[in-house]
Design a protein around this motif. Structure first.
Motif, PDB file in Angstrom:
ATOM      1  N   THR A  82       0.815  -1.219   0.000  1.00 34.37           N
ATOM      2  CA  THR A  82       0.000   0.000   0.000  1.00 34.37           C
ATOM      3  C   THR A  82       0.848   1.268   0.000  1.00 34.37           C
ATOM      4  O   THR A  82       0.334   2.350  -0.294  1.00 34.37           O
ATOM      5  CB  THR A  82      -0.953   0.012   1.210  1.00 34.37           C
ATOM      6  OG1 THR A  82      -0.194  -0.169   2.421  1.00 34.37           O
ATOM      7  CG2 THR A  82      -1.974  -1.110   1.095  1.00 34.37           C
ATOM      8  N   GLU A  97       0.608   4.185  -6.749  1.00 35.22           N
ATOM      9  CA  GLU A  97      -0.682   3.703  -7.233  1.00 35.22           C
ATOM     10  C   GLU A  97      -0.834   3.935  -8.733  1.00 35.22           C
ATOM     11  O   GLU A  97      -0.259   4.861  -9.300  1.00 35.22           O
ATOM     12  CB  GLU A  97      -1.827   4.386  -6.486  1.00 35.22           C
ATOM     13  CG  GLU A  97      -1.900   4.024  -5.013  1.00 35.22           C
ATOM     14  CD  GLU A  97      -3.139   4.600  -4.340  1.00 35.22           C
ATOM     15  OE1 GLU A  97      -4.028   5.112  -5.064  1.00 35.22           O
ATOM     16  OE2 GLU A  97      -3.217   4.533  -3.104  1.00 35.22           O
ATOM     17  N   LYS A 143      -7.272  -1.145  -9.815  1.00 40.73           N
ATOM     18  CA  LYS A 143      -6.263  -0.393  -9.082  1.00 40.73           C
ATOM     19  C   LYS A 143      -5.021  -1.258  -8.893  1.00 40.73           C
ATOM     20  O   LYS A 143      -5.115  -2.482  -8.735  1.00 40.73           O
ATOM     21  CB  LYS A 143      -6.828   0.025  -7.724  1.00 40.73           C
ATOM     22  CG  LYS A 143      -5.914   0.907  -6.891  1.00 40.73           C
ATOM     23  CD  LYS A 143      -6.606   1.306  -5.589  1.00 40.73           C
ATOM     24  CE  LYS A 143      -5.729   2.189  -4.721  1.00 40.73           C
ATOM     25  NZ  LYS A 143      -6.421   2.568  -3.455  1.00 40.73           N
ATOM     26  N   TRP A 178      -0.611  -1.264  -7.457  1.00 40.95           N
ATOM     27  CA  TRP A 178       0.472  -0.631  -6.709  1.00 40.95           C
ATOM     28  C   TRP A 178       1.802  -1.127  -7.277  1.00 40.95           C
ATOM     29  O   TRP A 178       2.009  -2.335  -7.425  1.00 40.95           O
ATOM     30  CB  TRP A 178       0.400  -0.989  -5.225  1.00 40.95           C
ATOM     31  CG  TRP A 178      -0.814  -0.481  -4.522  1.00 40.95           C
ATOM     32  CD1 TRP A 178      -0.951   0.680  -3.824  1.00 40.95           C
ATOM     33  CD2 TRP A 178      -2.084  -1.146  -4.424  1.00 40.95           C
ATOM     34  NE1 TRP A 178      -2.211   0.789  -3.307  1.00 40.95           N
ATOM     35  CE2 TRP A 178      -2.936  -0.311  -3.658  1.00 40.95           C
ATOM     36  CE3 TRP A 178      -2.583  -2.351  -4.920  1.00 40.95           C
ATOM     37  CZ2 TRP A 178      -4.252  -0.653  -3.371  1.00 40.95           C
ATOM     38  CZ3 TRP A 178      -3.900  -2.698  -4.643  1.00 40.95           C
ATOM     39  CH2 TRP A 178      -4.714  -1.855  -3.880  1.00 40.95           C
TER      40      TRP A 178
END
Length: 219
Positions: A147, A151, A162, A164
């Motif tokens: 996280t 992104e 989405k 990362w």
């Protein structure tokens, strides 16, 4: 030995390693017969050895780590991981390069039992993938911190998702280990398996020999 083995909750038929001693000397066969926390029962050239972490067998095999899922060993300055996986043949080339041979598997794909940041995982070789790719679900299972990564969005079969972009500390297959490997984590459970993409593959040497994919480390 029987009493010790009897307490092992999980028996594993693990990877078989053929390691020449010297330049091209007689091969050394290592196979895990039982895995326990902090120790492992190994068959080395047909002789059963119970090693605790930090101990070295008379053949020169050192147990670096042991859990109920895998054992990490060192022989001649190379490290290997023994797990409940398909057989992996790993050898030292004369220059000291590690080598892994992966036979063609399901639908012609090449599968490897490897490790990401030291955690065991099954991966599929994908030369069409720009980087190592794993789903958010797999990343969590492997303890990967994603996280904090950059992104972005990627296209999947279900649409855009989405993602990362991160840097993995290490990715390894047998004794072929690459450090600081770019990877992408995709939201959800796609892809179902970890894809071993070009951010790893371009840092090793690859050959195909009669349906077998050969990966060799670079010095």
């Amino acid at each position: 030995m029987v009493a010790v083995v009897g307490h092992c909750r999980r028996w594993l038929l693990a990877a078989l390693f053929c390691v020449p001693t010297g330049s091209w000397a007689q091969a050394l066969d290592i196979q895990a017969q039982g895995l326990l926390k902090g120790s492992a029962v190994l068959s080395i050239n047909g002789t059963t050895r119970l090693l605790k972490v930090g101990q070295t067998s008379p053949e020169g095999v050192t147990l670096l780590a042991g859990t109920s899922k895998f054992a990490r060993v060192r022989y001649q300055d190379q490290e290997f991981e023994l797990t409940l996986s398909r057989r992996i043949s790993s050898a030292f080339a004369p220059a000291g390069k590690a080598e892994v041979r992966l036979p063609s598997g399901e639908r012609g794909h090449y599968w490897a039992q490897g490790a990401i940041n030291g955690r065991s995982v099954r991966m599929m070789v994908d030369t069409g993938a720009t980087s190592v790719a794993l789903s958010e679900q797999n990343a969590k299972a492997l303890g990967v911190r994603y996280t904090d990564g950059r992104e972005g969005l990627v296209s999947t079969a279900s649409g855009r998702a989405k993602s990362w972009y991160i840097m993995l500390d290490s990715v390894g297959v047998g004794g072929v280990v690459v450090h600081q490997v770019p990877a992408v984590v995709i939201e959800g459970n796609f892809p179902e398996m970890v894809l071993l993409g070009n951010s790893f593959l371009q840092k090793v040497d690859m050959d195909q020999e009669q349906g077998v994919l050969v990966l060799r480390s670079r010095l």
